[in-house]
Scaffold this motif. Structure first.
Motif, mmCIF file in Angstrom:
data_model
loop_
_atom_site.group_PDB
_atom_site.id
_atom_site.type_symbol
_atom_site.label_atom_id
_atom_site.label_comp_id
_atom_site.label_asym_id
_atom_site.label_seq_id
_atom_site.Cartn_x
_atom_site.Cartn_y
_atom_site.Cartn_z
ATOM 1 N N ASN A 117 -13.484 -19.186 -42.583
ATOM 2 C CA ASN A 117 -12.047 -19.421 -42.729
ATOM 3 C C ASN A 117 -11.255 -18.683 -41.650
ATOM 4 O O ASN A 117 -11.779 -17.791 -40.965
ATOM 5 C CB ASN A 117 -11.562 -19.034 -44.131
ATOM 6 C CG ASN A 117 -11.844 -17.562 -44.447
ATOM 7 O OD1 ASN A 117 -11.492 -16.671 -43.694
ATOM 8 N ND2 ASN A 117 -12.499 -17.324 -45.584
ATOM 9 N N ASN A 118 -10.004 -19.047 -41.521
ATOM 10 C CA ASN A 118 -9.151 -18.502 -40.467
ATOM 11 C C ASN A 118 -8.963 -16.994 -40.601
ATOM 12 O O ASN A 118 -8.845 -16.270 -39.609
ATOM 13 C CB ASN A 118 -7.785 -19.199 -40.488
ATOM 14 C CG ASN A 118 -6.991 -18.934 -39.235
ATOM 15 O OD1 ASN A 118 -7.491 -19.099 -38.120
ATOM 16 N ND2 ASN A 118 -5.749 -18.507 -39.380
ATOM 17 N N GLU A 119 -8.949 -16.495 -41.839
ATOM 18 C CA GLU A 119 -8.779 -15.055 -42.072
ATOM 19 C C GLU A 119 -9.938 -14.260 -41.460
ATOM 20 O O GLU A 119 -9.741 -13.201 -40.854
ATOM 21 C CB GLU A 119 -8.688 -14.791 -43.570
ATOM 22 C CG GLU A 119 -8.379 -13.335 -43.899
ATOM 23 C CD GLU A 119 -8.294 -13.093 -45.396
ATOM 24 O OE1 GLU A 119 -8.285 -11.920 -45.789
ATOM 25 O OE2 GLU A 119 -8.244 -14.078 -46.163
ATOM 26 N N GLU A 120 -11.160 -14.786 -41.618
ATOM 27 C CA GLU A 120 -12.337 -14.134 -41.040
ATOM 28 C C GLU A 120 -12.239 -14.080 -39.518
ATOM 29 O O GLU A 120 -12.573 -13.066 -38.899
ATOM 30 C CB GLU A 120 -13.614 -14.885 -41.450
ATOM 31 C CG GLU A 120 -13.953 -14.817 -42.911
ATOM 32 C CD GLU A 120 -14.485 -13.447 -43.309
ATOM 33 O OE1 GLU A 120 -14.916 -12.694 -42.413
ATOM 34 O OE2 GLU A 120 -14.445 -13.140 -44.510
ATOM 35 N N ARG A 121 -11.785 -15.161 -38.925
ATOM 36 C CA ARG A 121 -11.648 -15.210 -37.463
ATOM 37 C C ARG A 121 -10.610 -14.196 -36.973
ATOM 38 O O ARG A 121 -10.828 -13.523 -35.962
ATOM 39 C CB ARG A 121 -11.283 -16.629 -37.016
ATOM 40 C CG ARG A 121 -12.413 -17.632 -37.175
ATOM 41 C CD ARG A 121 -12.129 -18.918 -36.434
ATOM 42 N NE ARG A 121 -11.120 -19.717 -37.112
ATOM 43 C CZ ARG A 121 -11.395 -20.627 -38.049
ATOM 44 N NH1 ARG A 121 -12.648 -20.835 -38.436
ATOM 45 N NH2 ARG A 121 -10.431 -21.324 -38.617
ATOM 46 N N PRO A 136 -18.147 -16.062 -32.155
ATOM 47 C CA PRO A 136 -17.060 -17.037 -32.370
ATOM 48 C C PRO A 136 -17.573 -18.432 -32.738
ATOM 49 O O PRO A 136 -16.910 -19.162 -33.480
ATOM 50 C CB PRO A 136 -16.329 -17.056 -31.029
ATOM 51 C CG PRO A 136 -16.541 -15.680 -30.476
ATOM 52 C CD PRO A 136 -17.944 -15.330 -30.882
ATOM 53 N N GLY A 137 -18.750 -18.802 -32.226
ATOM 54 C CA GLY A 137 -19.331 -20.094 -32.579
ATOM 55 C C GLY A 137 -19.697 -20.157 -34.054
ATOM 56 O O GLY A 137 -19.579 -21.212 -34.689
ATOM 57 N N VAL A 138 -20.147 -19.037 -34.620
ATOM 58 C CA VAL A 138 -20.465 -18.980 -36.046
ATOM 59 C C VAL A 138 -19.184 -18.980 -36.866
ATOM 60 O O VAL A 138 -19.083 -19.652 -37.903
ATOM 61 C CB VAL A 138 -21.301 -17.721 -36.360
ATOM 62 C CG1 VAL A 138 -21.519 -17.576 -37.875
ATOM 63 C CG2 VAL A 138 -22.643 -17.788 -35.640
ATOM 64 N N LEU A 139 -18.162 -18.233 -36.392
ATOM 65 C CA LEU A 139 -16.899 -18.131 -37.131
ATOM 66 C C LEU A 139 -16.117 -19.437 -37.159
ATOM 67 O O LEU A 139 -15.159 -19.570 -37.931
ATOM 68 C CB LEU A 139 -16.035 -17.012 -36.533
ATOM 69 C CG LEU A 139 -16.592 -15.588 -36.706
ATOM 70 C CD1 LEU A 139 -15.664 -14.568 -36.066
ATOM 71 C CD2 LEU A 139 -16.818 -15.260 -38.177
ATOM 72 N N ASN A 182 -10.782 -25.499 -29.722
ATOM 73 C CA ASN A 182 -11.503 -24.730 -30.754
ATOM 74 C C ASN A 182 -12.928 -25.215 -30.981
ATOM 75 O O ASN A 182 -13.445 -25.150 -32.094
ATOM 76 C CB ASN A 182 -10.732 -24.747 -32.084
ATOM 77 C CG ASN A 182 -9.374 -24.096 -31.964
ATOM 78 O OD1 ASN A 182 -9.229 -23.058 -31.317
ATOM 79 N ND2 ASN A 182 -8.369 -24.724 -32.548
ATOM 80 N N ARG A 183 -13.554 -25.754 -29.902
ATOM 81 C CA ARG A 183 -14.930 -26.265 -29.987
ATOM 82 C C ARG A 183 -15.079 -27.325 -31.081
ATOM 83 O O ARG A 183 -16.150 -27.494 -31.667
ATOM 84 C CB ARG A 183 -15.920 -25.105 -30.221
ATOM 85 C CG ARG A 183 -16.033 -24.153 -29.073
ATOM 86 C CD ARG A 183 -17.034 -23.047 -29.348
ATOM 87 N NE ARG A 183 -16.532 -22.151 -30.367
ATOM 88 C CZ ARG A 183 -15.770 -21.091 -30.115
ATOM 89 N NH1 ARG A 183 -15.429 -20.818 -28.876
ATOM 90 N NH2 ARG A 183 -15.352 -20.313 -31.086
ATOM 91 N N ASN A 184 -13.978 -28.027 -31.330
ATOM 92 C CA ASN A 184 -13.977 -29.075 -32.355
ATOM 93 C C ASN A 184 -14.271 -30.414 -31.676
ATOM 94 O O ASN A 184 -13.439 -30.954 -30.942
ATOM 95 C CB ASN A 184 -12.605 -29.118 -33.039
ATOM 96 C CG ASN A 184 -12.574 -30.087 -34.223
ATOM 97 O OD1 ASN A 184 -13.014 -31.223 -34.122
ATOM 98 N ND2 ASN A 184 -12.047 -29.630 -35.336
#
Length: 438
Positions: free
Chosen positions: A252-256, A245-248, A334-336
């Protein structure tokens, strides 16, 4: 001897004061993993009288639980008493770190010992029921003996390093690759010193026997019972729920969303599976497939972000008293970092937490500057002697990746403190020369 005694008692006094300023009520003080460590220790985990189920116990290594059980047997089932034992071990850690620094420069002994004594991260973690402090004790001893093997070429240090590396493995599985890294470097040293091949083979097998002696029964049992040589069943969950999840975050949101769906499908598939290693393997497979198919820039940025956050983050944020203050959750944002900082600085609800954060951030910044300066000095004056430091730092940073918490640099503190001490010493010498000229 006077300096060593002072470091030991000074470190213990600071940690004892910290304990007195904590409310050590088990019901309110222990949180998250700490509750599990305490509960398992009370239930005599990893002993013949264990109450916990065997599959649950496969998630962790035994050493820290056995240490807490020994503390409870010796001092009673009292949180303060157990932590008293742990802060004493951490005070010894400060002394070992001082001796590690002294191995490279005798002038660094007292300075490194004092820096370790006042380390906020060491003080805070030593007051928590976790595996970190006992692991640092074993791991620091390994560093000391392996460093002295490299410096003095004494084969006895090779065996001592194996003993403490084996104890480190019995505490945390993360050091497993270091056994083979240590072995390869040592074989090179022995070969370079013209030790006979037959003797190198004997040294190699003795080292491997010592290093795996405590963990081998676990490996053997896992192979017979679960058809795996893995030591714990946690790697799949770590990769799937934390690292990927840290890489994602950089995809983009679709990949997540696609990744989340795939993990949910695996969770449904394994919900009735009794073999925890099959669960771990399926999660690991999906996590690695996702990781290897991710954009290489995303991987680079994720690892860089993790290294910067873990190195620069104020350790005081791990303290129970600070964490209990109202504050925004980093993971819920979101780790932002930008989003998290915006909430922290512009929402007055978090005023007290903000003050603690700013103070700790400034002190962390000062020590980071010293750390970077010390690394530059070491590259110029101690490169060959401290090469093992760089390799282990690189290994742990690679292992941790984008998973964020200040506690992930805890095993690296012997190296950080050495570099900081070296930076302070160089600055002091430079100022001394300047004033003499003036």
């Amino acid at each position: 001897m006077y300096q060593a005694t002072f470091i030991l008692f000074f470190a213990f006094a600071l940690r004892l004061i910290n304990l007195f300023f904590n409310n050590l009520d088990i019901n309110t003080y222990l949180t998250e993993d700490q509750l599990m460590y305490w509960d398992w220790s009370i239930k005599k985990a990893y002993t013949l009288n264990s109450i916990e189920t065997k599959t649950q116990l496969l998630e962790r290594m035994p050493a820290s639980f056995l240490f807490f059980q020994f503390s409870i047997w010796l001092l009673g089932e009292n949180l303060f008493s157990v932590l008293l034992m742990q802060i004493f071990i951490d005070s010894i850690n400060c002394l070992i770190i001082a001796y590690i620094a002294k191995s490279l420069n005798k002038k660094l002994f007292f300075l490194a010992g004092i820096l370790a004594s006042i380390s906020p991260l060491m003080i805070i973690i030593s007051s928590q029921i976790l595996s970190d402090t006992i692991f640092l004790f074993f791991f620091s001893c390994y560093i000391y003996f392996f460093l002295n093997l490299l410096l003095n070429k004494n084969k006895n240090f090779f065996y001592y390093a194996g003993v403490f590396l084996g104890l480190s493995l019995f505490t945390r599985v993360t050091v497993l690759p270091l056994i083979f890294i240590t072995l390869i470097i040592s074989i090179y040293i022995f070969y370079k010193n013209k030790i006979k091949e037959l003797k190198i083979v004997r040294l190699t097998f003795t080292f491997l026997f010592i290093s795996f002696s405590l963990s081998f029964p676990r490996i053997f049992n896992n192979y017979i019972t679960y058809n795996t040589t893995s030591l714990t069943s946690q790697s799949g969950a770590h990769l799937a729920y934390w690292l990927v999840p840290g890489v994602l975050d950089f995809e983009n949101n679709e990949e997540r969303l696609n990744y989340k769906k795939k993990i949910q499908q695996i969770e449904k598939k394994i919900e009735n599976e009794t073999n925890p290693f099959i669960n771990s393997a399926l999660l690991k497979e999906e996590a690695l497939n996702t990781l290897f198919s991710a954009n290489k820039k995303s991987i680079f940025f994720a690892w860089s972000k993790g290294i910067i956050y873990n190195t620069f983050s104020p350790p005081i944020l791990l303290d129970k008293r600070i964490r209990s203050l109202p504050h925004p959750s980093f993971y819920n944002n979101n780790r932002n970092l930008k989003k998290w900082l915006t909430k922290l600085f512009f929402d007055n609800t978090f005023k007290n937490y903000r003050l603690a954060f700013v103070f700790s951030f400034i002190t962390s910044g000062i020590f980071l500057v010293l750390l970077l300066f010390g690394i530059l000095v070491s590259l110029k004056n101690y490169f060959s002697q401290s090469l093992i430091f760089y390799l282990i730092l690189l290994y742990f940073f690679t292992l941790t990746g984008p998973v964020f918490s200040p506690k992930y640099i805890h095993p690296l503190l012997p190296f950080f403190i050495f570099f900081e001490s070296l930076g302070i010493l160089k600055l002091r010498e430079s100022f001394s020369k300047f004033f003499k000229k003036a």
